[in-house]
Design a protein around this motif. Structure first.
Motif, PDB file in Angstrom:
ATOM      1  N   PHE A   1      -4.698   9.867  -3.672  1.00  0.00           N
ATOM      2  CA  PHE A   1      -5.612   8.523  -3.666  1.00  0.00           C
ATOM      3  C   PHE A   1      -4.526   7.393  -2.985  1.00  0.00           C
ATOM      4  CE2 PHE A   1      -3.942   8.717  -7.899  1.00  0.00           C
ATOM      5  CZ  PHE A   1      -3.900   7.216  -7.738  1.00  0.00           C
ATOM      6  N   THR A   2      -5.305   6.282  -1.674  1.00  0.00           N
ATOM      7  CA  THR A   2      -3.969   4.718  -1.250  1.00  0.00           C
ATOM      8  C   THR A   2      -4.187   4.029  -2.732  1.00  0.00           C
ATOM      9  OG1 THR A   2      -4.814   5.784   0.784  1.00  0.00           O
ATOM     10  CG2 THR A   2      -3.998   3.897   0.316  1.00  0.00           C
ATOM     11  N   ALA A   3      -3.287   3.798  -3.052  1.00  0.00           N
ATOM     12  CA  ALA A   3      -3.098   2.309  -3.741  1.00  0.00           C
ATOM     13  C   ALA A   3      -2.168   1.091  -3.040  1.00  0.00           C
ATOM     14  CB  ALA A   3      -1.876   2.690  -5.486  1.00  0.00           C
TER      15      ALA A   3
ATOM     16  N   THR B   1       1.220  -0.580  -0.059  1.00  0.00           N
ATOM     17  CA  THR B   1       0.071  -0.271  -0.620  1.00  0.00           C
ATOM     18  C   THR B   1       0.810   1.545  -0.094  1.00  0.00           C
ATOM     19  OG1 THR B   1      -1.613  -1.273   1.485  1.00  0.00           O
ATOM     20  CG2 THR B   1      -1.654   0.915   0.767  1.00  0.00           C
ATOM     21  N   GLY B   2       0.253   2.157  -0.644  1.00  0.00           N
ATOM     22  CA  GLY B   2       0.699   3.472  -0.366  1.00  0.00           C
ATOM     23  C   GLY B   2       0.076   4.681  -1.184  1.00  0.00           C
ATOM     24  N   THR B   3       0.399   5.792  -0.873  1.00  0.00           N
ATOM     25  CA  THR B   3      -0.679   7.508  -0.915  1.00  0.00           C
ATOM     26  C   THR B   3       0.427   7.699  -2.561  1.00  0.00           C
ATOM     27  OG1 THR B   3       0.958   8.391   0.199  1.00  0.00           O
ATOM     28  CG2 THR B   3      -1.377   7.488   1.072  1.00  0.00           C
ATOM     29  N   VAL B   4      -0.787   8.259  -3.486  1.00  0.00           N
ATOM     30  CA  VAL B   4       0.439   8.495  -4.223  1.00  0.00           C
ATOM     31  C   VAL B   4      -0.070   9.910  -4.487  1.00  0.00           C
ATOM     32  CG1 VAL B   4      -0.173   8.551  -7.558  1.00  0.00           C
ATOM     33  CG2 VAL B   4       0.110   6.579  -5.674  1.00  0.00           C
ATOM     34  N   ARG B   5       0.271  11.449  -5.393  1.00  0.00           N
ATOM     35  CA  ARG B   5      -0.202  12.151  -5.774  1.00  0.00           C
ATOM     36  C   ARG B   5      -0.130  12.479  -6.996  1.00  0.00           C
ATOM     37  NH1 ARG B   5       2.535  17.514  -5.599  1.00  0.00           N
ATOM     38  NH2 ARG B   5       3.512  16.926  -4.656  1.00  0.00           N
ATOM     39  N   ILE B   6      -1.185  13.313  -8.036  1.00  0.00           N
ATOM     40  CA  ILE B   6      -0.930  13.297  -9.482  1.00  0.00           C
ATOM     41  C   ILE B   6      -1.178  14.493  -9.960  1.00  0.00           C
ATOM     42  CG2 ILE B   6      -1.041  10.659  -9.964  1.00  0.00           C
ATOM     43  CD1 ILE B   6      -3.909  11.400 -11.113  1.00  0.00           C
ATOM     44  N   ARG B   7      -0.968  14.940 -10.428  1.00  0.00           N
ATOM     45  CA  ARG B   7      -1.063  15.958 -11.721  1.00  0.00           C
ATOM     46  C   ARG B   7      -0.673  16.502 -12.828  1.00  0.00           C
ATOM     47  NH1 ARG B   7      -1.527  21.779  -8.617  1.00  0.00           N
ATOM     48  NH2 ARG B   7      -2.094  23.214 -10.031  1.00  0.00           N
TER      49      ARG B   7
END
Length: 152
Positions: free
Chosen positions: A63-65, A48-54
């Motif tokens: 979001f959490t993946a 599991t990890g958190t992701v920040r996209i733009r």
């Protein structure tokens, strides 16, 4: 029609064998090195990890993946997504000529309030934003794979 529900499919033809492509795709914490729109990945545990996209439009998606399937023999990586988007995403990497085909499928519902508010008028822009992000990801991964082969 639910204007906050999206299905995306991207096909990436890449200049490396499937095992090399899979090896890079299975390390999401390295995505920011080659995918400009993936701004930050923070590993929380082994799956599991958190992701920040733009992408092009001026908003971040966070979001959490959580990994739900990892099958290197079949070339499959699958994750569950929660946060600003809820749903799943899947990579399938297969041989294609002297390289690979990476197929990305994503099925999500947008939960980010700003994007829900503009769901109807913004939908064409949101889809275009996603296409631009995926195009840049394919280019970045192809370059990353090329440099990796030159370093060998």
């Amino acid at each position: 029609m639910d204007w906050t529900h999206y299905r995306f499919r991207s096909l990436w033809s890449l200049p490396a064998p499937p095992d090399a492509v899979y090896d890079v795709l299975q390390r999401p914490e390295d995505y920011p090195r080659w995918w400009p729109q993936v701004r930050e990945v923070t590993r929380l545990d082994d799956t599991t990890g958190t992701v920040r996209i733009r992408s092009f439009l001026p908003y971040d998606m966070i979001f959490t993946a959580r990994g739900i399937r990892r099958d290197p023999v079949a070339g499959i990586l699958e994750i569950a997504l929660s946060g600003d988007i809820e749903g799943s995403a899947r990579w399938a990497v297969t041989p294609r000529g002297t390289g690979s085909l990476a197929r990305y499928d994503q099925v999500v519902d947008v939960t980010k309030p700003l994007l829900r508010r503009f769901a109807v008028p913004g939908r064409p822009l949101f889809r275009a934003n996603h296409r631009l992000m995926m195009r840049a990801g394919r280019r970045g991964l192809a370059r990353h794979l090329e440099h990796g082969r030159q370093a060998v």
